[in-house]
Enzyme design. Structure first.
Site, PDB file in Angstrom:
ATOM      1  N   ASP A  61      17.932 -11.389 -26.340  1.00  0.00           N
ATOM      2  CA  ASP A  61      17.258 -10.170 -26.779  1.00  0.00           C
ATOM      3  C   ASP A  61      15.762 -10.493 -26.852  1.00  0.00           C
ATOM      4  O   ASP A  61      15.302 -11.154 -27.784  1.00  0.00           O
ATOM      5  CB  ASP A  61      17.827  -9.769 -28.150  1.00  0.00           C
ATOM      6  CG  ASP A  61      17.025  -8.642 -28.792  1.00  0.00           C
ATOM      7  OD1 ASP A  61      16.051  -8.154 -28.169  1.00  0.00           O
ATOM      8  OD2 ASP A  61      17.378  -8.263 -29.927  1.00  0.00           O
ATOM      9  N   LYS A  96       7.213  -2.137 -27.063  1.00  0.00           N
ATOM     10  CA  LYS A  96       6.797  -3.312 -27.839  1.00  0.00           C
ATOM     11  C   LYS A  96       5.705  -4.082 -27.105  1.00  0.00           C
ATOM     12  O   LYS A  96       5.087  -4.974 -27.664  1.00  0.00           O
ATOM     13  CB  LYS A  96       7.979  -4.259 -28.057  1.00  0.00           C
ATOM     14  CG  LYS A  96       9.214  -3.614 -28.629  1.00  0.00           C
ATOM     15  CD  LYS A  96       9.278  -3.745 -30.110  1.00  0.00           C
ATOM     16  CE  LYS A  96      10.663  -3.347 -30.594  1.00  0.00           C
ATOM     17  NZ  LYS A  96      10.682  -3.033 -32.000  1.00  0.00           N
ATOM     18  N   CYS A 152      16.218  -3.157 -39.681  1.00  0.00           N
ATOM     19  CA  CYS A 152      17.391  -3.092 -38.783  1.00  0.00           C
ATOM     20  C   CYS A 152      18.078  -4.446 -38.669  1.00  0.00           C
ATOM     21  O   CYS A 152      18.537  -4.833 -37.585  1.00  0.00           O
ATOM     22  CB  CYS A 152      17.024  -2.585 -37.393  1.00  0.00           C
ATOM     23  SG  CYS A 152      16.462  -0.892 -37.390  1.00  0.00           S
ATOM     24  N   HIS A 171      18.961  -8.390 -34.832  1.00  0.00           N
ATOM     25  CA  HIS A 171      18.683  -6.956 -35.014  1.00  0.00           C
ATOM     26  C   HIS A 171      19.995  -6.203 -34.769  1.00  0.00           C
ATOM     27  O   HIS A 171      20.850  -6.663 -34.000  1.00  0.00           O
ATOM     28  CB  HIS A 171      17.639  -6.568 -33.965  1.00  0.00           C
ATOM     29  CG  HIS A 171      17.113  -5.172 -34.070  1.00  0.00           C
ATOM     30  ND1 HIS A 171      17.796  -4.081 -33.579  1.00  0.00           N
ATOM     31  CD2 HIS A 171      15.958  -4.684 -34.580  1.00  0.00           C
ATOM     32  CE1 HIS A 171      17.073  -2.986 -33.796  1.00  0.00           C
ATOM     33  NE2 HIS A 171      15.954  -3.326 -34.396  1.00  0.00           N
ATOM     34  N   GLN A 178      11.299  -8.940 -29.120  1.00  0.00           N
ATOM     35  CA  GLN A 178      10.132  -9.440 -29.853  1.00  0.00           C
ATOM     36  C   GLN A 178       9.406 -10.571 -29.149  1.00  0.00           C
ATOM     37  O   GLN A 178       8.325 -10.958 -29.575  1.00  0.00           O
ATOM     38  CB  GLN A 178      10.538  -9.910 -31.263  1.00  0.00           C
ATOM     39  CG  GLN A 178      10.979  -8.792 -32.179  1.00  0.00           C
ATOM     40  CD  GLN A 178       9.871  -7.778 -32.490  1.00  0.00           C
ATOM     41  OE1 GLN A 178       8.687  -8.066 -32.367  1.00  0.00           O
ATOM     42  NE2 GLN A 178      10.262  -6.577 -32.876  1.00  0.00           N
TER      43      GLN A 178
HETATM   44  N1  PMP Z   1      15.921  -6.427 -30.934  1.00  0.00           N
HETATM   45  C1  PMP Z   1      14.890  -6.746 -31.705  1.00  0.00           C
HETATM   46  C2  PMP Z   1      14.706  -8.171 -32.138  1.00  0.00           C
HETATM   47  C3  PMP Z   1      13.995  -5.755 -32.118  1.00  0.00           C
HETATM   48  O1  PMP Z   1      12.961  -6.069 -32.897  1.00  0.00           O
HETATM   49  C4  PMP Z   1      14.199  -4.424 -31.679  1.00  0.00           C
HETATM   50  C5  PMP Z   1      13.269  -3.308 -32.090  1.00  0.00           C
HETATM   51  N2  PMP Z   1      12.893  -3.293 -33.431  1.00  0.00           N
HETATM   52  C6  PMP Z   1      15.287  -4.161 -30.854  1.00  0.00           C
HETATM   53  C7  PMP Z   1      16.121  -5.185 -30.494  1.00  0.00           C
HETATM   54  C8  PMP Z   1      15.582  -2.788 -30.352  1.00  0.00           C
HETATM   55  O2  PMP Z   1      14.560  -2.282 -29.573  1.00  0.00           O
HETATM   56  P1  PMP Z   1      14.542  -0.722 -29.200  1.00  0.00           P
HETATM   57  O3  PMP Z   1      14.700   0.020 -30.492  1.00  0.00           O
HETATM   58  O4  PMP Z   1      13.201  -0.538 -28.577  1.00  0.00           O
HETATM   59  O5  PMP Z   1      15.668  -0.496 -28.245  1.00  0.00           O
END
Ligand code: PMP
Length: 406
Positions: A200, A226, A364, A123, A203
């Protein structure tokens, strides 16, 4: 224990509504999870009765508020099997936590030419903070490729490591492909090479039981929204020795031991990294969310979502013209797909008319899209409340897309 999805669904008021005349099939949990009544009530009760600013207050409300806020730190520690509550830093989310690590740890300890290894399925939150660091101090980013099935092979991680590798940063679960990465094996390789490990967990936190000590992660980050909690709150876990070695990232109130115009000293971790008034009600809400999922049990949630994943994979693979993107052996509750004649945005729009909420786009993860030779996918993602009727609605709506676009 039998998993009673219909009972859990009643805990989520948003699921009781119709969208465009159809029951809502919410298949966008990977973007953000719906909120159970337990979280909504805990936050409004707190705001109605207990709210005040935390720390240093002598009055009753401030003490109550502080106690409720600080009670969530050990809950997070237990939820991810960390050793100590001092290893849990409240952040605004996974992105904020990644930036904290990049700036407080990376900027302090990395030198020009040092290497950070990431994978091709990351991401943007696990790419851009390191790129900013690259601009600031000239580190090198190395990228481990992803197979056409969406897997990260251990041999490829090994090949990306060198004696300059200082950090290996990867998603525990891909938000596009659903792949579960072999976190423990990657961490062991990284440590053998003398590097630290950043996981990270955005998910994985809501889909798998997480044990940061079993993985041997040096850093682990996640977002509250999440995991059925509110937005604006998340956490960084880091091993105590590492946190203690890190200078503060942001300065302000609440993170200092003493301040004069000549010299300021800082509190010990985690407070050193929590400058300013935090999102207090959101921390309380996150606590309620962790309590809620813990009562159901992460193992039970994982098993239920696995069954839904299998059901959805079968349903979508049976529709002509649909190709599932991401067929790793070890997957969590996400199905990305493309269709021969319909753009993912068109798929998303047609599905919405049937009450089916999915996400379409690059999620993203633009470098991953390029790596796979795609511009976008349609993505259905599941949560503890997803039932087979949601998947039947998805499949029926996808058939409708095929009728319209051929
Ligand atoms: N890493 C992953 C794998 C994600 O799916 C996301 C959120 N889509 C993020 C990081 C970032 O999370 P946040 O926007 O809540 O900071």
């Amino acid at each position: 224990m039998t998993y009673d999805v219909e009972t859990y669904r009643k805990d989520f008021p948003a699921l009781a509504q119709e969208i465009h005349g159809h029951p809502l099939a919410y298949l966008d949990t990977a973007a953000s999870a719906l909120k159970p009544r337990a979280v909504i009530d805990a936050m409004s009760r707190f705001l109605e009765r207990d709210y005040a600013n935390i720390h240093r207050g002598v009055h009753e409300l401030s003490q109550r508020s502080t106690d409720m806020y600080e009670a969530v730190r050990p809950m997070i520690r237990d939820f991810i099997s960390a050793g100590r509550e001092e290893e849990i830093v409240f952040t605004h989310g996974a992105t904020d936590a990644a930036n904290l690590v990049a700036q407080a740890w990376g900027r302090t300890f990395l030198k020009t030419g040092d290497e950070i290894v990431i994978t091709a399925l990351e991401h943007h939150a696990n790419i851009v903070p390191w790129q900013l660091l690259r601009e600031q101090i000239g580190i090198v980013l190395r990228v481990v490729p992803v197979t056409p099935e969406g897997e990260v092979r251990i041999e490829d991680v090994k090949a990306a490591l060198s004696d300059r590798t200082r950090l290996v940063a990867f998603a525990h679960v891909s938000n596009v492909l659903g792949t579960i990465l072999p976190a423990k094996e990657i961490a062991a390789l990284a440590h053998d090479a003398g590097a630290l490990v950043f996981v990270d967990g955005a998910q994985s936190i809501s889909h798998l039981p997480v044990d940061v000590r079993d993985i041997d992660a040096d850093f682990f980050v996640f977002s509250g929204h999440k995991i059925y909690g509110p937005t604006g709150i998340g956490a960084l876990y880091a091993k105590q020795k590492i946190l203690e070695s890190m200078p503060p990232y942001q300065g302000g109130g609440d993170m200092i031991a003493s301040v004069t115009f000549e010299k300021t000293t800082f509190k010990d971790p985690p407070f050193r990294f929590e400058a300013g008034t935090p999102p207090i009600a959101e921390v309380v809400g996150l606590g309620a969310a962790l309590r809620y999922v813990s009562e159901i049990g992460m193992d039970n949630i994982a098993a239920h979502e696995d069954e839904i994943l299998r059901y959805a994979t079968e349903a979508l693979s049976g529709i002509e013209g649909v190709r599932i993107v991401g067929t790793a052996k070890n997957k969590s509750g996400i199905v990305s797909f493309i269709m021969e004649h319909a753009h993912p945005h068109d798929i998303g729009t047609v599905l919405d008319r049937s009450g089916v909420a999915i996400r379409a786009g690059h999620h993203c993860a633009q470098p991953l899209m390029e790596h796979l030779g795609l511009t976008a996918t349609a993505r259905a993602s599941f949560g503890l409340y997803t039932n087979k009727a949601d998947i039947d609605a998805l499949a029926a709506a996808v058939r409708k897309v095929r009728e319209i676009f051929g």
